[in-house]
Design a protein around this motif. Structure first.
Motif, PDB file in Angstrom:
ATOM      1  N   ALA A 313       0.829  -1.201   0.000  1.00  0.00           N
ATOM      2  CA  ALA A 313       0.000   0.000   0.000  1.00  0.00           C
ATOM      3  C   ALA A 313       0.863   1.251   0.000  1.00  0.00           C
ATOM      4  N   LEU A 314       1.923   1.248   0.806  1.00  0.00           N
ATOM      5  CA  LEU A 314       2.815   2.408   0.854  1.00  0.00           C
ATOM      6  C   LEU A 314       3.524   2.612  -0.477  1.00  0.00           C
ATOM      7  N   ARG A 315       3.935   1.519  -1.121  1.00  0.00           N
ATOM      8  CA  ARG A 315       4.626   1.641  -2.418  1.00  0.00           C
ATOM      9  C   ARG A 315       3.707   2.251  -3.478  1.00  0.00           C
ATOM     10  N   VAL A 316       2.458   1.805  -3.503  1.00  0.00           N
ATOM     11  CA  VAL A 316       1.522   2.371  -4.480  1.00  0.00           C
ATOM     12  C   VAL A 316       1.354   3.866  -4.241  1.00  0.00           C
ATOM     13  N   CYS A 317       1.204   4.265  -2.972  1.00  0.00           N
ATOM     14  CA  CYS A 317       1.041   5.684  -2.655  1.00  0.00           C
ATOM     15  C   CYS A 317       2.248   6.510  -3.103  1.00  0.00           C
ATOM     16  N   GLU A 318       3.420   5.921  -3.042  1.00  0.00           N
ATOM     17  CA  GLU A 318       4.645   6.661  -3.361  1.00  0.00           C
ATOM     18  C   GLU A 318       4.980   6.666  -4.851  1.00  0.00           C
ATOM     19  N   ARG A 319       4.312   5.803  -5.647  1.00  0.00           N
ATOM     20  CA  ARG A 319       4.709   5.656  -7.051  1.00  0.00           C
ATOM     21  C   ARG A 319       3.806   6.389  -8.036  1.00  0.00           C
ATOM     22  N   THR A 320       2.678   6.915  -7.578  1.00  0.00           N
ATOM     23  CA  THR A 320       1.795   7.600  -8.522  1.00  0.00           C
ATOM     24  C   THR A 320       2.342   8.984  -8.865  1.00  0.00           C
ATOM     25  N   LEU A 371      -5.555   8.774 -15.674  1.00  0.00           N
ATOM     26  CA  LEU A 371      -5.588   8.290 -14.300  1.00  0.00           C
ATOM     27  C   LEU A 371      -5.383   6.784 -14.241  1.00  0.00           C
ATOM     28  N   LEU A 372      -6.018   6.065 -15.158  1.00  0.00           N
ATOM     29  CA  LEU A 372      -5.863   4.611 -15.171  1.00  0.00           C
ATOM     30  C   LEU A 372      -4.429   4.209 -15.491  1.00  0.00           C
ATOM     31  N   ALA A 373      -3.811   4.920 -16.415  1.00  0.00           N
ATOM     32  CA  ALA A 373      -2.412   4.621 -16.751  1.00  0.00           C
ATOM     33  C   ALA A 373      -1.503   4.876 -15.554  1.00  0.00           C
ATOM     34  N   ASP A 374      -1.785   5.921 -14.796  1.00  0.00           N
ATOM     35  CA  ASP A 374      -0.971   6.234 -13.616  1.00  0.00           C
ATOM     36  C   ASP A 374      -1.103   5.138 -12.566  1.00  0.00           C
ATOM     37  N   LEU A 375      -2.322   4.694 -12.314  1.00  0.00           N
ATOM     38  CA  LEU A 375      -2.510   3.610 -11.343  1.00  0.00           C
ATOM     39  C   LEU A 375      -1.868   2.317 -11.826  1.00  0.00           C
TER      40      LEU A 375
END
Length: 381
Positions: A313-320, A371-375
């Motif tokens: 979860a933390l990695r996803v938050c930091e990679r967008t 937005l979808l590409a970023d996620l």
């Protein structure tokens, strides 16, 4: 026009063209005091801008029209509105039934501030009326509800909960921040007071901090208005003007937020890294039928849990990139956050603690394919 529609009210309620100049946009009345025509000879009832200001009063009129209430009041923050409300309707020794996944700031206000004043509270799952009834006491003055809730997107049946509150002689207060009055109007379903952080969807542009109360009963509205002035945490004229400006586009923004969120949810549901998606628009959501009954859309807030836990979860938050890592929500830009370490850190170790694998999205109004590409890139771990 006996019953203008929502968008018409959002653009025109309290906002007649200026009688002196014909200006179609209400002026910002940046004044602290007003000339009196002799002692006590007030023009339009104005004497001091804490007590009354034409720009803030226009916002009051607009908010009351949108929520279909008798009285609206604008505050310096959402928490200032909550504090004023609770200290108006409660006394030391009284009791509040609190939704079991309420906003962390609300929990902090009750557990760290108002508890020192003698106010007691019990957190319960508001989706179970029997639990709510069991939590009620003779001293219960308020059932405090968020629907959809922050950040777990739980849904409470407003009509049913209002009936439980009124059976016990209590008020039902609904924090309508996530839905906005465009998607849901709790006062028409039996709630007594609506609370907003106007910082969020009502402001909509991440450039103002504010709060609001809207009361159904005029008598309660008078009590709140007295303490609004006496306690003093009022919205400034410029902040009031910013929210008033943003209300004009609330409907079109909420349509876009909701449409984008639906696409994001569809992406997340099918993603192998996602354990579950929390969104009332999903037929699998336990509150979906109630949300469909009492809301006209499901909004722009989405939460999801990662299969690989907190680190994922933390990695996803930091990679967008387009989803900005930041607190708050409801602006035109998309935001991402980790509630357990950010907005809900104050609830750690309490019954309101949120899962550590949870990510919350405030889906903005950008082009949804971007937005979808970023996620997608952020979740390719």
């Amino acid at each position: 026009m006996t019953s203008p529609g929502f968008n018409t009210r959002a653009i025109h309620a309290g906002q007649e063209p200026d009688p002196a100049t014909g200006a179609v946009i209400l002026p910002v009345h940046l004044t602290t005091t007003y000339k009196q025509d002799g002692v006590g000879g007030l023009r339009g009832g104005y004497e001091y801008s804490r007590s009354g200001n034409p720009t803030r009063d226009a916002l009051h009129t607009a908010l009351a029209a949108l929520e279909e209430g008798s009285t609206a009041l604008a505050f310096a923050s959402g928490l200032a509105a909550e504090d004023t409300l609770l200290r108006t309707v409660c006394r030391p020794g009284d009791h509040v039934v609190l939704g079991g996944d309420a906003y962390g700031g609300t929990f902090r206000l009750l557990s760290r501030v108002l508890s020192e004043w003698g106010l007691e509270y019990t957190p319960v799952h508001l989706d179970d009326p029997d639990q709510v009834r069991a939590a009620m006491r003779p001293t219960t003055r308020v059932i405090w509800c968020e629907t959809p809730s922050n950040p777990l997107l739980n849904i409470t049946d407003i009509e049913t909960t209002a009936a439980v509150a009124h059976e016990g002689g209590a008020l039902l207060v609904v924090d309508n921040t996530f839905a906005s009055p465009y998607l849901q109007r709790p006062l028409t379903l039996g709630a007594d007071v609506v609370v907003h952080s106007t910082t969020k969807y009502l402001g909509g542009h991440s450039d103002v901090v504010g709060g609001a109360l809207v009361a159904r009963d005029p008598g309660l509205g008078e009590q709140l208005a007295y303490n609004h002035n006496a306690m003093g945490a009022v919205a400034s004229p410029f902040d009031s003007w910013l929210v008033l400006r943003s209300l004009k586009t609330l409907g079109v923004r909420m349509d876009r937020h909701s449409a984008n969120a639906a696409r994001v949810v569809a992406f997340l549901v099918d993603h192998p890294a996602v354990a579950s998606v929390l969104y009332p628009g999903l037929p699998s959501h336990p509150g979906h039928e109630i949300a469909a009954k009492q809301m006209s859309g499901f909004g722009g807030m989405v939460s999801f849990r990662l299969r690989d836990g907190e680190d994922a979860a933390l990695r996803v938050c930091e990679r967008t990139h387009l989803f900005t890592l930041a607190e708050s929500l409801g602006g035109v830009e998309s935001l991402i956050e980790h509630p357990g370490r950010m907005t809900h850190a104050s609830a750690a170790g309490s019954p309101l603690e949120v899962p550590n694998d949870l990510v919350r999205l405030s889906v903005g109004i950008e082009d949804v394919d971007d937005l979808l590409a970023d996620l997608d890139q952020a979740m390719t771990l």
